[in-house]
Each structure stands twice: as C-alpha cells, then as structure tokens.
Design an enzyme around this catalytic site. Sequence first.
Site, mmCIF file in Angstrom:
data_model
loop_
_atom_site.group_PDB
_atom_site.id
_atom_site.type_symbol
_atom_site.label_atom_id
_atom_site.label_comp_id
_atom_site.label_asym_id
_atom_site.label_seq_id
_atom_site.Cartn_x
_atom_site.Cartn_y
_atom_site.Cartn_z
ATOM 1 N NE ARG A 62 -3.442 2.294 2.867
ATOM 2 C CZ ARG A 62 -3.202 3.173 3.848
ATOM 3 N NH1 ARG A 62 -2.232 2.964 4.714
ATOM 4 N NH2 ARG A 62 -3.937 4.249 3.957
ATOM 5 C CE1 TYR B 124 -0.235 2.384 13.602
ATOM 6 C CE2 TYR B 124 -2.154 3.579 12.795
ATOM 7 C CZ TYR B 124 -0.914 3.018 12.577
ATOM 8 O OH TYR B 124 -0.346 3.077 11.328
ATOM 9 C CD GLU C 272 -5.034 7.440 9.960
ATOM 10 O OE1 GLU C 272 -4.635 8.481 10.502
ATOM 11 O OE2 GLU C 272 -4.704 6.308 10.337
ATOM 12 C CG HIS D 292 -0.980 8.868 3.665
ATOM 13 N ND1 HIS D 292 -1.154 7.516 3.853
ATOM 14 C CD2 HIS D 292 -0.647 9.356 4.878
ATOM 15 C CE1 HIS D 292 -0.922 7.205 5.123
ATOM 16 N NE2 HIS D 292 -0.609 8.320 5.777
ATOM 17 C CD GLU E 286 -1.663 3.809 8.156
ATOM 18 O OE1 GLU E 286 -1.464 4.200 9.328
ATOM 19 O OE2 GLU E 286 -1.748 4.570 7.184
ATOM 20 C CG ASN F 61 -5.219 3.280 8.608
ATOM 21 O OD1 ASN F 61 -5.311 2.312 7.866
ATOM 22 N ND2 ASN F 61 -4.763 4.448 8.219
HETATM 23 C C1 PNW Z 1 -1.552 7.282 10.899
HETATM 24 N N1 PNW Z 1 -3.840 10.302 16.183
HETATM 25 O O1 PNW Z 1 -1.448 8.520 11.516
HETATM 26 C C2 PNW Z 1 -1.110 7.546 9.474
HETATM 27 O O2 PNW Z 1 -1.970 7.036 8.483
HETATM 28 C C3 PNW Z 1 0.310 7.195 9.217
HETATM 29 O O3 PNW Z 1 0.791 8.001 8.172
HETATM 30 C C4 PNW Z 1 1.111 7.318 10.493
HETATM 31 O O4 PNW Z 1 2.491 7.205 10.287
HETATM 32 C C5 PNW Z 1 0.593 6.250 11.439
HETATM 33 O O5 PNW Z 1 -0.806 6.366 11.623
HETATM 34 C C6 PNW Z 1 1.267 6.244 12.804
HETATM 35 O O6 PNW Z 1 1.011 7.431 13.497
HETATM 36 C C7 PNW Z 1 -2.066 8.891 12.696
HETATM 37 O O7 PNW Z 1 -3.334 11.273 16.754
HETATM 38 C C8 PNW Z 1 -1.576 10.027 13.324
HETATM 39 O O8 PNW Z 1 -4.828 9.719 16.629
HETATM 40 C C9 PNW Z 1 -2.168 10.492 14.468
HETATM 41 C C10 PNW Z 1 -3.263 9.817 14.990
HETATM 42 C C11 PNW Z 1 -3.755 8.688 14.376
HETATM 43 C C12 PNW Z 1 -3.152 8.225 13.220
#
Ligand code: PNW
Length: 489
Positions: free
Chosen positions: A82, A302, A171, A126, A377, A300
């Site tokens: 991707r 995390y 995002e 992006h 992601e 995505n």
């Molecule tokens: C995503 N938050 O970013 C992006 O899609 C990527 O480019 C990035 O490197 C990756 O996650 C890791 O951070 C985010 O603050 C940045 O919630 C900030 C947030 C969430 C996703």
Amino acid sequence: MTSTTTSIPVFAPEFVFGTATAAYQIEGAAQEGGRGPSIWDTYSHTPGATEYGDTGDVACDHYHRWPEDVQILRDLGVDSYRLSISWPRVQPGGAGAFNEEGIAFYRTLLDALRAAGIEPVVTLYHWDLPQELEDAGGWTNRDTAYAFAEYARRMAQELGERVEVWTTLNEPWCSAYLGYASGVHAPGRTDPAAALAAVHHLNLAHGLAVRAIREVLPQARCSVTLNLHVIQPEDPTSAEDRDAVRQIDGVANRAFTGPMLEGAYPADLLADTAAVSDWSFVLDGDVELIHQPLDNLGVNYYSTTMVRRSSAADDTSENAGHRASSTSPWVGADRVSFVQEPGPYTAMGWNIKPSGLTWLLTDLAARYPDLPLYVTENGAAFDDVVTQETGADGEVVAAVHDPLRVAYLHDHIAAVADAIAAGADVRGYYAWSLLDNFEWGWGYARRFGLVRVDYDTLERTWKDSARWYRNLVATRRLPGVDEVGDARL
Ligand code: PNW
C-alpha cells in the site's frame, strides 16, 4: 473483549498480507523531478512544528532508492504493498498542469511491483495537499474537492492499467481535525469551524473521486481508509459517560461513515456542533454524491480511546501530535474528558489493546455486512536498539531485536483472526510500516518500520519483526513471538 483464540490461527491463501507507506513519509526528493510544495513541506519547515525541526526533504530517499525497497518487499514475500501518490509530484499546483516526470516515477514503481508479483494498492491522498490549494483555503474551500476529483481522474487515466484498487483518502479525521482544529498537523490551523468545513469537503472529494475513477475505469475497486476510533466509557454504567462516547463517535467516526456509507450526516453530530457551525457548506445533492458504493473499506487501527462526561474538557490532547495544542481536535465536545487507559503503551504513548481491533472489525461487519474490510494500517513505534553481532560467516552485522513490536503484531493479527472467526469479512492486513519513516509531527524520533533506516547513511536493516512477518506471510500460520526465522538477508 478478551481474545478468544485458543489454537494457532491459519490464514487462507487468498488473505492479503502487505505493508504500507505514504509518499511524504518516505520519498524525500522534495524539490526534484518537478514536484511542487505541499502543506507538509511548509509545515515541517515552520520552526517548532516538528520534533527537532525534522522535515521530509530527504526522508528515506525512496524516490532514488525504490529499487532496493521493492527488493525488500520481494524478500518479505508480501502479497501487496500500500503506497500513496504525492499529489504535488504529479500536479505541482494541485490544479492545472500535470507533471509527466512525476507520473513516470509512479509508472516505473508500479511496473516494478507488478514484476515482483506484488499487488499495489494506491492511496491518492495521504495528507500532502499542494500548497497552492492551501493558499486558496485548502480543505475549507469547496473547490479543493473538485480539484481532487480531477487529479483522481487523471491518475486513473495514466495508471489504470497498473492499479486495480484505488483508495481516495487516508484518515480524513487527521486531515480535518489535526490539520484545521488542533493544528498539530499541516496546515497547522486552529479554527474549529474550518475543521468541520474540511470534514465535508474531504467527504465530497471522496465521492467525486470515486465517481471520476469509475468513469475512467468501470472495473476499478474503490475504497477509503478511515481511522475509526474505538471509544469506551470510563464507567459503562454511567449514562453520561455513554453519551460522551456517542458524541465522540459522532465527530470522529460517523462524520465520515454517515455520509460515505449511509448517505446522511448524523443528526446528533449536527446538533452537537451547532454552536460552531451551521453546516451551510453542505449543498443539496452533496450527501448523495458522497454516498458512492464502495468495494471495500480500509481501517487503520493502533489503540483505543476512553472518555467520560465532564463539566469542562480537561484533556483533549489524546497524544495526537508533537506540538502541544491549546485547541481541541474534538470540535463541539467541550464537556468530554479523555481518560488515560491502562498500559502497556507504545513509544507514541498509545495504549496497546488488540481486543479493540476485534471489536472494531466485528462491529463494522455487523453494520455493513456486504462491505469487505481490510486493515490498511496497524503497527507500533518502540525505542529500537541496534546491536553489532557476528553473523554465520564471521562478518559483523547490524541487528535490531524488537520483541515488543513482534508481540504487538502477533497479538493484533491474532485479533484479526478472532474477527474472521466471528464472521467478519476481513480480506487483508497491512503492517505499518515497511520502513522507519517521517512520523509527521514526531519527525524521525518515532520508528514504526519492520526495516530500520539509518538516517545518516540511509542504510536499511531488517529488524527481527521483518523476519517474523516474512515467516507469517510464507506459512499463512501465525508464528509464535519467538519464531523469527533464521536466514539472514
Ligand atoms: C496514521 N492520532 O497517523 C497515518 O496514516 C500514518 O501516516 C502514520 O504514520 C501512522 O498512523 C502512525 O502514526 C495517525 O493522533 C496520526 O490519533 C495520528 C493519529 C492517528 C493516526
């Protein structure tokens, strides 16, 4: 939400394993090949905006080193990769003339990926908006949505033979709220009303772009990637806390899934934000345009989010960026507080909770049963340590033992398996990220890669997590956290 996996998960041969990157985070060559400036060039060159003043000027130098990176993908054995196209590289001003040299870069890269048997999945946006469009209002200006659709149309014409899966936006939550409300991402604005206009024009850009792509390529598979927040109440028995969840779900998630997947903005979102905006930028016919049928949804994931109802917001940062912001990304949510969740945490300060991914995927599958899902992601930043070790032939080799990242990936891929076992139609998983790269406001101080990048020499070094992931892709069976494979590359 505990994991129910009791046996070793096995993934079907057609399940897609990949890795992901984004143009500004890896390419560098910011002033080469006819590329124009983007909002991230401007922002990262603004004093104090990023950690250590880091910029994407060189990044991983992928623009020049892409053959090596394609070889790494080939050695990893991934099914898919991707990537994103840098809009200012192919259309420097964001409207008007296209840059043939930039388009040729992607044509060559896509050909190399296909030749390596790797399916490219392309994201059109992006976060690197051409600066000229920002100068005219950026995502607060409706014209930006039309400019995006023309850029998408041209990419479909130029690259359509090489790309089957097209993702419009990555995002949009970050683009709108971190870019225009809290200001911790480019363009660094702190205007809540502007952020809501940006939400709508990003949604509109998505709908117009899907329509334009399908006009050129009727067979294209169209998608969008959202960072949907998994939000829990601090006290599940409290109606007030549950209402705070509803409110944050509205501004974070349903502001996008509402128009894109259901054809309407949620009434409660409009009510919650009425003091900020009358949403008069939503014109007749817009939500119908935004509501295009999609072939799949990218998510995505995390971490998770916990909230409670409060008399005043006392913490709105949610670790969202490097720069402390006095303005909340949570537009209209003045009476919501964000609760620190129990650890463990990654180097981003984000709590680790794999069960949140199972919950998210099964919840989406229940709400949109006909929409295939991809995890576009998932990954973790940790403080990696490089060691010098003696290899099998007596030579000194650099190694990165990253057991925390291996454990993170293991537990989240197991969480995907749990969702599939529960009936969710999850078709693929992309690890973030192929390489350490420019982590936006955190610059090079946060490392998400399976492969380490030495920013002095730009040398790439496989971490243990890369070997572990290669083993998973090769066997389709989730390896234990101590199985990293033995062959050194
Ligand atoms: C995503 N938050 O970013 C992006 O899609 C990527 O480019 C990035 O490197 C990756 O996650 C890791 O951070 C985010 O603050 C940045 O919630 C900030 C947030 C969430 C996703």
